[in-house]
Design a protein around this motif. Structure first.
Motif, PDB file in Angstrom:
ATOM      1  N   MET A 101       0.845  -1.173   0.000  1.00 35.09           N
ATOM      2  CA  MET A 101       0.000   0.000   0.000  1.00 35.09           C
ATOM      3  C   MET A 101       0.890   1.236   0.000  1.00 35.09           C
ATOM      4  O   MET A 101       1.857   1.326   0.739  1.00 35.09           O
ATOM      5  N   ALA A 102       0.555   2.196  -0.821  1.00 37.01           N
ATOM      6  CA  ALA A 102       1.382   3.378  -0.968  1.00 37.01           C
ATOM      7  C   ALA A 102       1.177   4.384   0.152  1.00 37.01           C
ATOM      8  O   ALA A 102       2.138   4.927   0.672  1.00 37.01           O
ATOM      9  N   ALA A 103      -0.055   4.643   0.516  1.00 42.30           N
ATOM     10  CA  ALA A 103      -0.304   5.658   1.533  1.00 42.30           C
ATOM     11  C   ALA A 103      -1.636   5.391   2.222  1.00 42.30           C
ATOM     12  O   ALA A 103      -2.518   4.749   1.678  1.00 42.30           O
ATOM     13  N   GLY A 104      -1.740   5.925   3.404  1.00 43.09           N
ATOM     14  CA  GLY A 104      -2.980   5.795   4.147  1.00 43.09           C
ATOM     15  C   GLY A 104      -2.919   6.616   5.407  1.00 43.09           C
ATOM     16  O   GLY A 104      -1.864   7.116   5.797  1.00 43.09           O
ATOM     17  N   GLY A 105      -4.051   6.752   6.036  1.00 43.53           N
ATOM     18  CA  GLY A 105      -4.107   7.500   7.277  1.00 43.53           C
ATOM     19  C   GLY A 105      -5.515   7.471   7.836  1.00 43.53           C
ATOM     20  O   GLY A 105      -6.419   6.862   7.273  1.00 43.53           O
ATOM     21  N   PHE A 106      -5.674   8.127   8.963  1.00 44.34           N
ATOM     22  CA  PHE A 106      -6.978   8.140   9.626  1.00 44.34           C
ATOM     23  C   PHE A 106      -7.177   9.469  10.312  1.00 44.34           C
ATOM     24  O   PHE A 106      -6.239  10.240  10.526  1.00 44.34           O
ATOM     25  N   CYS A 107      -8.429   9.723  10.679  1.00 49.32           N
ATOM     26  CA  CYS A 107      -8.788  10.925  11.418  1.00 49.32           C
ATOM     27  C   CYS A 107      -9.875  10.539  12.410  1.00 49.32           C
ATOM     28  O   CYS A 107     -10.869   9.923  12.040  1.00 49.32           O
ATOM     29  N   LYS A 108      -9.665  10.864  13.666  1.00 51.55           N
ATOM     30  CA  LYS A 108     -10.663  10.583  14.695  1.00 51.55           C
ATOM     31  C   LYS A 108     -11.648  11.750  14.742  1.00 51.55           C
ATOM     32  O   LYS A 108     -11.261  12.910  14.807  1.00 51.55           O
ATOM     33  N   LEU A 109     -12.925  11.425  14.717  1.00 45.18           N
ATOM     34  CA  LEU A 109     -13.975  12.441  14.723  1.00 45.18           C
ATOM     35  C   LEU A 109     -14.413  12.754  16.153  1.00 45.18           C
ATOM     36  O   LEU A 109     -14.174  11.955  17.067  1.00 45.18           O
TER      37      LEU A 109
ATOM     38  N   VAL B  70     -12.389   7.954  10.462  1.00 45.20           N
ATOM     39  CA  VAL B  70     -12.416   7.821   9.010  1.00 45.20           C
ATOM     40  C   VAL B  70     -11.026   7.375   8.604  1.00 45.20           C
ATOM     41  O   VAL B  70     -10.033   8.025   8.936  1.00 45.20           O
ATOM     42  N   VAL B  71     -10.957   6.233   7.925  1.00 42.81           N
ATOM     43  CA  VAL B  71      -9.690   5.693   7.444  1.00 42.81           C
ATOM     44  C   VAL B  71      -9.644   5.888   5.937  1.00 42.81           C
ATOM     45  O   VAL B  71     -10.612   5.592   5.234  1.00 42.81           O
ATOM     46  N   ALA B  72      -8.523   6.395   5.446  1.00 42.79           N
ATOM     47  CA  ALA B  72      -8.312   6.590   4.012  1.00 42.79           C
ATOM     48  C   ALA B  72      -7.107   5.756   3.594  1.00 42.79           C
ATOM     49  O   ALA B  72      -6.059   5.796   4.247  1.00 42.79           O
ATOM     50  N   LEU B  73      -7.269   4.991   2.521  1.00 40.44           N
ATOM     51  CA  LEU B  73      -6.195   4.132   2.033  1.00 40.44           C
ATOM     52  C   LEU B  73      -6.066   4.256   0.528  1.00 40.44           C
ATOM     53  O   LEU B  73      -7.071   4.296  -0.186  1.00 40.44           O
ATOM     54  N   ASN B  74      -4.838   4.297   0.033  1.00 35.49           N
ATOM     55  CA  ASN B  74      -4.573   4.178  -1.400  1.00 35.49           C
ATOM     56  C   ASN B  74      -4.218   2.729  -1.643  1.00 35.49           C
ATOM     57  O   ASN B  74      -3.255   2.213  -1.061  1.00 35.49           O
ATOM     58  N   LEU B  75      -4.979   2.064  -2.501  1.00 37.42           N
ATOM     59  CA  LEU B  75      -4.801   0.639  -2.758  1.00 37.42           C
ATOM     60  C   LEU B  75      -4.685   0.381  -4.247  1.00 37.42           C
ATOM     61  O   LEU B  75      -5.243   1.135  -5.047  1.00 37.42           O
ATOM     62  N   PRO B  76      -4.004  -0.703  -4.617  1.00 34.96           N
ATOM     63  CA  PRO B  76      -4.068  -1.096  -6.027  1.00 34.96           C
ATOM     64  C   PRO B  76      -5.489  -1.523  -6.347  1.00 34.96           C
ATOM     65  O   PRO B  76      -6.182  -2.067  -5.492  1.00 34.96           O
ATOM     66  N   SER B  77      -5.919  -1.270  -7.550  1.00 31.85           N
ATOM     67  CA  SER B  77      -7.288  -1.611  -7.925  1.00 31.85           C
ATOM     68  C   SER B  77      -7.495  -3.119  -7.907  1.00 31.85           C
ATOM     69  O   SER B  77      -6.678  -3.863  -8.432  1.00 31.85           O
ATOM     70  N   PRO B  78      -8.601  -3.585  -7.299  1.00 34.94           N
ATOM     71  CA  PRO B  78      -8.865  -5.020  -7.273  1.00 34.94           C
ATOM     72  C   PRO B  78      -9.386  -5.567  -8.594  1.00 34.94           C
ATOM     73  O   PRO B  78      -9.500  -6.757  -8.772  1.00 34.94           O
ATOM     74  N   THR B  79      -9.709  -4.675  -9.541  1.00 37.30           N
ATOM     75  CA  THR B  79     -10.205  -5.116 -10.839  1.00 37.30           C
ATOM     76  C   THR B  79      -9.372  -4.514 -11.949  1.00 37.30           C
ATOM     77  O   THR B  79      -8.741  -3.473 -11.786  1.00 37.30           O
ATOM     78  N   ALA B  80      -9.396  -5.155 -13.083  1.00 30.86           N
ATOM     79  CA  ALA B  80      -8.667  -4.637 -14.239  1.00 30.86           C
ATOM     80  C   ALA B  80      -9.412  -3.478 -14.890  1.00 30.86           C
ATOM     81  O   ALA B  80      -8.845  -2.729 -15.663  1.00 30.86           O
ATOM     82  N   GLN B  81     -10.696  -3.313 -14.566  1.00 31.37           N
ATOM     83  CA  GLN B  81     -11.504  -2.265 -15.188  1.00 31.37           C
ATOM     84  C   GLN B  81     -11.187  -0.886 -14.635  1.00 31.37           C
ATOM     85  O   GLN B  81     -11.310   0.103 -15.334  1.00 31.37           O
ATOM     86  N   ALA B  82     -10.791  -0.804 -13.392  1.00 30.04           N
ATOM     87  CA  ALA B  82     -10.536   0.496 -12.771  1.00 30.04           C
ATOM     88  C   ALA B  82      -9.097   0.942 -13.030  1.00 30.04           C
ATOM     89  O   ALA B  82      -8.296   0.223 -13.595  1.00 30.04           O
ATOM     90  N   ALA B  83      -8.780   2.127 -12.611  1.00 29.41           N
ATOM     91  CA  ALA B  83      -7.437   2.670 -12.781  1.00 29.41           C
ATOM     92  C   ALA B  83      -6.427   1.880 -11.945  1.00 29.41           C
ATOM     93  O   ALA B  83      -6.782   0.990 -11.190  1.00 29.41           O
TER      94      ALA B  83
END
Length: 113
Positions: free
Chosen positions: A1-9, A15-28
């Motif tokens: 995973m390239a990047a990620g993080g969270f923010c406590k409300l 809220v957790v944010a993650l940059n992930l490789p696409s699980p499908t070939a259709q997406a970027a």
């Protein structure tokens, strides 16, 4: 995973944010996924239950922005995605790409006859 993080409300959820490789070939090539949950462990469990098994959050290098937090808070599932941040502007209109429900990313293509 390239990047990620969270923010406590203020209400205690995260809220957790993650940059992930696409699980499908259709997406970027990469996607930005936002998850709203009671804690970080539950957020990651929600993603793993959807089939994204190798999802980890190490550090807080790329926490969600205020706009991302607003997007996930206003979605009924609390789980949205769009292409990774370097690809979020449409080349034609210069308009930010909309957030989509996670089921549209994980949808299996129809079988070919």
């Amino acid at each position: 995973m390239a990047a990620g993080g969270f923010c406590k409300l203020p209400n205690g959820s995260v809220v957790v944010a993650l940059n992930l490789p696409s699980p499908t070939a259709q997406a970027a090539a990469a996607v930005r996924v936002l998850v709203l949950a009671q804690n970080r462990a539950r957020a990651l469990t929600r993603l793993r239950n959807l089939g994204l098994r190798a999802v980890y959050l190490r550090g807080n290098a790329a926490p969600p922005t205020p706009d991302e937090i607003t997007a996930v808070l206003h979605h009924p599932d609390g789980l949205v995605w769009r292409t990774a941040p370097d690809h979020t502007v449409h080349a034609v209109a210069g308009v930010p790409e909309p957030w989509r429900p996670i089921r549209s990313l994980l949808r299996r293509p129809a079988a070919q006859p």
